[in-house]
Scaffold this motif. Sequence first.
Motif, mmCIF file in Angstrom:
data_model
loop_
_atom_site.group_PDB
_atom_site.id
_atom_site.type_symbol
_atom_site.label_atom_id
_atom_site.label_comp_id
_atom_site.label_asym_id
_atom_site.label_seq_id
_atom_site.Cartn_x
_atom_site.Cartn_y
_atom_site.Cartn_z
ATOM 1 N N LEU A 1 -10.151 -27.169 -6.251
ATOM 2 C CA LEU A 1 -11.367 -28.106 -6.825
ATOM 3 C C LEU A 1 -12.578 -27.479 -7.347
ATOM 4 C CD1 LEU A 1 -11.120 -31.089 -7.493
ATOM 5 C CD2 LEU A 1 -9.638 -30.176 -5.606
ATOM 6 N N ALA A 2 -12.933 -26.271 -6.757
ATOM 7 C CA ALA A 2 -13.997 -25.343 -7.306
ATOM 8 C C ALA A 2 -13.905 -24.945 -8.608
ATOM 9 C CB ALA A 2 -14.486 -24.444 -6.343
ATOM 10 N N ASP A 3 -12.469 -24.193 -8.896
ATOM 11 C CA ASP A 3 -11.910 -23.798 -10.126
ATOM 12 C C ASP A 3 -12.062 -24.881 -11.106
ATOM 13 O OD1 ASP A 3 -11.519 -21.602 -8.819
ATOM 14 O OD2 ASP A 3 -9.382 -21.749 -8.409
ATOM 15 N N VAL A 4 -11.563 -26.191 -10.953
ATOM 16 C CA VAL A 4 -11.619 -27.116 -11.719
ATOM 17 C C VAL A 4 -13.142 -27.429 -12.329
ATOM 18 C CG1 VAL A 4 -11.195 -29.798 -12.322
ATOM 19 C CG2 VAL A 4 -9.267 -28.165 -10.855
ATOM 20 N N SER A 5 -14.077 -27.753 -11.284
ATOM 21 C CA SER A 5 -15.314 -27.818 -11.706
ATOM 22 C C SER A 5 -16.067 -26.815 -12.480
ATOM 23 C CB SER A 5 -16.231 -27.855 -10.384
ATOM 24 O OG SER A 5 -15.883 -28.779 -9.642
ATOM 25 N N ARG A 6 -15.642 -25.534 -12.174
ATOM 26 C CA ARG A 6 -16.014 -24.284 -13.196
ATOM 27 C C ARG A 6 -15.503 -24.615 -14.585
ATOM 28 N NH1 ARG A 6 -14.730 -21.208 -8.522
ATOM 29 N NH2 ARG A 6 -16.406 -20.338 -7.430
ATOM 30 N N ALA A 7 -14.368 -24.752 -14.550
ATOM 31 C CA ALA A 7 -13.508 -25.198 -15.988
ATOM 32 C C ALA A 7 -14.205 -26.163 -16.650
ATOM 33 C CB ALA A 7 -11.985 -25.354 -15.678
ATOM 34 N N GLU A 8 -14.488 -27.292 -16.018
ATOM 35 C CA GLU A 8 -14.988 -28.606 -16.692
ATOM 36 C C GLU A 8 -16.474 -28.187 -17.130
ATOM 37 O OE1 GLU A 8 -12.575 -32.098 -14.719
ATOM 38 O OE2 GLU A 8 -14.594 -31.256 -13.796
ATOM 39 N N ALA A 9 -17.228 -27.402 -16.432
ATOM 40 C CA ALA A 9 -18.731 -26.946 -16.849
ATOM 41 C C ALA A 9 -18.465 -26.065 -18.169
ATOM 42 C CB ALA A 9 -19.279 -25.980 -15.641
ATOM 43 N N GLU A 10 -17.341 -25.318 -18.215
ATOM 44 C CA GLU A 10 -17.175 -24.174 -19.261
ATOM 45 C C GLU A 10 -16.731 -25.319 -20.733
ATOM 46 O OE1 GLU A 10 -17.224 -21.163 -21.804
ATOM 47 O OE2 GLU A 10 -17.875 -21.431 -19.658
ATOM 48 N N PHE A 11 -16.108 -26.407 -20.234
ATOM 49 C CA PHE A 11 -16.070 -27.342 -21.382
ATOM 50 C C PHE A 11 -17.260 -27.775 -21.947
ATOM 51 C CE2 PHE A 11 -11.413 -28.764 -19.684
ATOM 52 C CZ PHE A 11 -11.069 -27.439 -20.172
ATOM 53 N N LEU A 12 -18.213 -28.061 -21.033
ATOM 54 C CA LEU A 12 -19.319 -28.658 -21.453
ATOM 55 C C LEU A 12 -20.128 -27.629 -22.296
ATOM 56 C CD1 LEU A 12 -20.602 -30.753 -18.413
ATOM 57 C CD2 LEU A 12 -19.620 -31.510 -20.407
ATOM 58 N N ARG A 13 -20.136 -26.316 -21.891
ATOM 59 C CA ARG A 13 -20.902 -25.370 -22.772
ATOM 60 C C ARG A 13 -20.213 -25.340 -24.082
ATOM 61 N NH1 ARG A 13 -20.070 -22.461 -17.736
ATOM 62 N NH2 ARG A 13 -21.875 -22.219 -16.432
ATOM 63 N N ILE A 14 -19.018 -25.269 -24.143
ATOM 64 C CA ILE A 14 -18.300 -25.362 -25.501
ATOM 65 C C ILE A 14 -18.780 -26.587 -26.117
ATOM 66 C CG2 ILE A 14 -15.937 -25.662 -26.615
ATOM 67 C CD1 ILE A 14 -14.872 -24.095 -24.056
ATOM 68 N N VAL A 15 -18.862 -27.751 -25.678
ATOM 69 C CA VAL A 15 -19.343 -28.726 -26.440
ATOM 70 C C VAL A 15 -20.811 -28.827 -27.070
ATOM 71 C CG1 VAL A 15 -19.691 -31.314 -26.302
ATOM 72 C CG2 VAL A 15 -17.545 -30.503 -25.313
ATOM 73 N N HIS A 16 -21.525 -28.203 -26.138
ATOM 74 C CA HIS A 16 -22.976 -28.075 -26.360
ATOM 75 C C HIS A 16 -22.973 -27.008 -27.385
ATOM 76 C CE1 HIS A 16 -26.984 -28.110 -25.997
ATOM 77 N NE2 HIS A 16 -27.211 -27.018 -25.412
ATOM 78 N N ALA A 17 -22.094 -26.065 -27.552
ATOM 79 C CA ALA A 17 -22.147 -24.900 -28.629
ATOM 80 C C ALA A 17 -22.022 -25.387 -29.921
ATOM 81 C CB ALA A 17 -21.469 -23.797 -28.331
ATOM 82 N N ARG A 18 -21.111 -26.549 -29.961
ATOM 83 C CA ARG A 18 -20.306 -27.177 -31.078
ATOM 84 C C ARG A 18 -21.578 -28.104 -31.539
ATOM 85 N NH1 ARG A 18 -14.494 -27.129 -31.692
ATOM 86 N NH2 ARG A 18 -14.757 -29.073 -32.606
ATOM 87 N N HIS A 19 -22.403 -28.427 -30.743
ATOM 88 C CA HIS A 19 -23.700 -29.538 -31.207
ATOM 89 C C HIS A 19 -24.896 -28.865 -30.721
ATOM 90 C CE1 HIS A 19 -20.467 -32.389 -32.161
ATOM 91 N NE2 HIS A 19 -19.687 -31.947 -31.285
ATOM 92 N N PRO A 20 -25.442 -27.865 -31.185
ATOM 93 C CA PRO A 20 -26.558 -27.281 -30.546
ATOM 94 C C PRO A 20 -27.957 -27.991 -30.570
ATOM 95 C CG PRO A 20 -25.987 -26.156 -32.313
ATOM 96 C CD PRO A 20 -24.833 -27.058 -32.199
ATOM 97 N N ARG A 21 -27.863 -28.820 -31.663
ATOM 98 C CA ARG A 21 -29.265 -29.890 -31.799
ATOM 99 C C ARG A 21 -29.059 -30.987 -31.062
ATOM 100 N NH1 ARG A 21 -29.972 -30.867 -37.698
ATOM 101 N NH2 ARG A 21 -27.664 -31.058 -37.819
ATOM 102 N N ALA A 22 -28.192 -31.289 -30.482
ATOM 103 C CA ALA A 22 -27.933 -32.749 -29.888
ATOM 104 C C ALA A 22 -28.273 -32.844 -28.501
ATOM 105 C CB ALA A 22 -26.472 -33.137 -30.130
ATOM 106 N N GLY A 23 -28.646 -31.930 -27.845
ATOM 107 C CA GLY A 23 -28.920 -31.885 -26.380
ATOM 108 C C GLY A 23 -27.624 -31.736 -25.576
ATOM 109 N N ARG A 24 -27.936 -31.748 -24.169
ATOM 110 C CA ARG A 24 -26.549 -31.419 -23.599
ATOM 111 C C ARG A 24 -25.828 -32.801 -23.358
ATOM 112 N NH1 ARG A 24 -29.546 -28.720 -18.316
ATOM 113 N NH2 ARG A 24 -31.094 -30.433 -18.914
ATOM 114 N N PRO A 25 -24.412 -32.444 -23.440
ATOM 115 C CA PRO A 25 -23.443 -33.717 -23.347
ATOM 116 C C PRO A 25 -23.468 -34.741 -22.350
ATOM 117 C CG PRO A 25 -22.348 -31.388 -23.525
ATOM 118 C CD PRO A 25 -23.701 -31.278 -23.170
ATOM 119 N N VAL A 26 -23.579 -36.026 -22.760
ATOM 120 C CA VAL A 26 -23.367 -37.110 -21.896
ATOM 121 C C VAL A 26 -21.731 -37.054 -21.016
ATOM 122 C CG1 VAL A 26 -23.233 -39.581 -21.563
ATOM 123 C CG2 VAL A 26 -24.850 -38.676 -23.274
ATOM 124 N N LEU A 27 -22.054 -37.127 -19.988
ATOM 125 C CA LEU A 27 -20.766 -36.842 -19.029
ATOM 126 C C LEU A 27 -20.177 -38.355 -18.453
ATOM 127 C CD1 LEU A 27 -18.689 -34.895 -18.264
ATOM 128 C CD2 LEU A 27 -20.067 -34.419 -16.389
#
Length: 773
Positions: A181-207
Amino acid sequence: MPTPTTPAELGPRLARIFHERLQEAFAAYMRSSQEAAARLLEGVSARALDPTTAWKDAASYWVDFGQRAALFWDTLRQRGDDWLEHEKAGKPPLLHFAYETVADARSFARPVNYCLLRILPKDVAVADLTKRPFVIIDPRAGHGPGIGGFKQDSEVGVALKAGHPVYFVSFFPDPEPGQTLADVSRAEAEFLRIVHARHPRAGRPVLIGNCQGGWAAMLIGALEPDVVGPIVIAGAPMSYWAGNDDENPMRYSGGVLGGVWPALLASDLGGGIFDGAYLVENFENANPANTLVDKPYTLWSKVDSEPPRFLEFERWWGGYFLMNRNEIKWIVENLFVGNRLAKGDAEWSEGRAFDLREIRSPIIVFASLGDNITPPQQAINWVADLYPTTEALKANGQVIVGLMHHSVGHLGIFVSGGVARKEHAQIVEVLQQIEALPPGLYAMQIEETRDAGGAPSFDVHLTERRVEDLRAMQKYDRVDEIPFGSVDRVSRMNEAFYESVVHPWLKAAVIPQAAAMARAFHPLRLQRWALSSLNPAMGPVKGAAELARVNRAPRDDTGPAALGEAWAASMASQGLELARAMRDAMAEYLFFSIYGHMSLYGDAATEAEETDEARGEVAGAQRVREAIRNAAKGDFHDAIVRMALMAVKAGTGRRRLSAMRASHGLLGRGLGITGVNPDELRRRVGQQSAIVEFAPEVALDTLGQLMPDAGDRARALAVFEAIAAQADLNEAQRVLLDELRVRLGPAAPAGDSGKIVALAAGARRKAGRRARA
């Protein structure tokens, strides 16, 4: 139920309550039986039945019965064929929307069976790239992904309609070897970094996390707080011991079964793989009347219109996904049985635990009084577990907003179109304003009005509450949770015995082929493929159904035969409901008989009664001291935020979304602060709220130092005067405005800050009394 202090008191009380439960169950059965009989007699007596009429009614009923049977069984055949097709396709997510894969975590350094999808808008063009992206996590609780975007009116749909980019966290049927489950959490955190990098001006993603996806979202926020924007958890069980007796029987199952070992046994019989069909089976067993009678009879009674909806839902409900042994062990051990996440003791590696106090994002908790899978107590009690006082919550800088539906069931929170159009749509609307709230606990209410044409419109009210108010949801002030500590200890003993004695033998005996065969013959899978076109006996069904559709005969639903059929179905359903009530009463009785006595002799009572001051003591004390120490440092924006927070603190604690938008608009136009990044705004609000909340005199005395320029002071005052002209100020707010005029105007005396503080405190106390009343 409240736990007595001696064994002599416990036994008779349990017996009396058990007897009352049985009496209530039989009384409910008799009432429903009488009502069903009354409906039958009323319908029959309303018709004049001569032999000819009776014969015609019987003849038309049995013709319809034969055609209805063909259509019913053909629908089940289609369900089986859909299931086989979905299995053959690899069980893709059942989303209503087109999508593309952005990242596949099976290729990460620590691979997991998750991927990130971008939803492709069809009818709505996402033109504003400055809007926050939404990331939706579906529950991995036996079913496959898709419930968050199952239809147009869904969490995905309302976010797209509001113009936000939307991403979806999906997962594959089979876990990667060794994933945790820790691996899953790390992977999902990496997903959020990817999304934020695609929308850098929009603030951190709503989850947004649904059900078990909710605690998955909270794990990400605790593990990687810097990658998460606002968090919405819908129907998410966070405090597993919570609930009320006679209302939430599923919380007793861990104790009645003896802890975590049944999940380990199921995993070992699966060759180290836990079958999600067991979890789905638990959901179905929780309401046997619906599973065995109500759902199939709804299809039968509406067989001409119901099949499309039935088949659509069954595609998702029948998709069974797998977990590995370590994953289900962690979930059951730390959440279902141990309740360690809410206590901050759920370890993700040796000596390192998820601490929900590390979350810095605003959190919206959406629950329902009609949810018997995740009752409101399980959805919200973690707040009181982490923060014993309101002051502790505020000192840690946390914003938590609770939204309560009054009736919808667990699945309705995610799949109901009405809930999506109202509650989820308003959650999307209110997020921007929630980020500007000072730390605290808030209740969110949605006010619905309709225009002359009947079209609905909504407005949101946010009312500040105290953490201490959460006790109102408990019958016994959580004393009935004491025996669950004994369950945890018994579970550990049973687990140790199982791991040392049973596990080695099963691990050597169960081969992968046998485990796969056992999964294929699980009753939930068996009823699908056995009633599909694979079965030669189902061959004639398709032709019979086509013949029935061409020659469909109408049925009189008010005729005696049809009324008798409805009566029989009602009686069967009520009989199963009686059996369920008796079963749940017995489970409750056994649970408290066993673990209630244990808690009297063990240390569970002491553990439960401790307020845990070391853990809950103002977790953000250091942050508060630092903010007060730097109260005189800051810029014009800090001063504006502080002034707004002072006005809010002097108010009634109730905020209307439309008024908040108007105020924010005036602040943005008049002071030019609309371009402030949401994350930066939240940081400023958190810092200034600590000063205003815990050192109000310092906040007022140092305000002028943040705006040394006379022009800035004049601008700020002018905007606040404009806001005051539109608002209905109370006495404390009017006095505060007078004081600000003095403090920020041309050089004048300091004013009576003590009066301001006293009036504001009095207003808050009155508002609190009104809210509790």
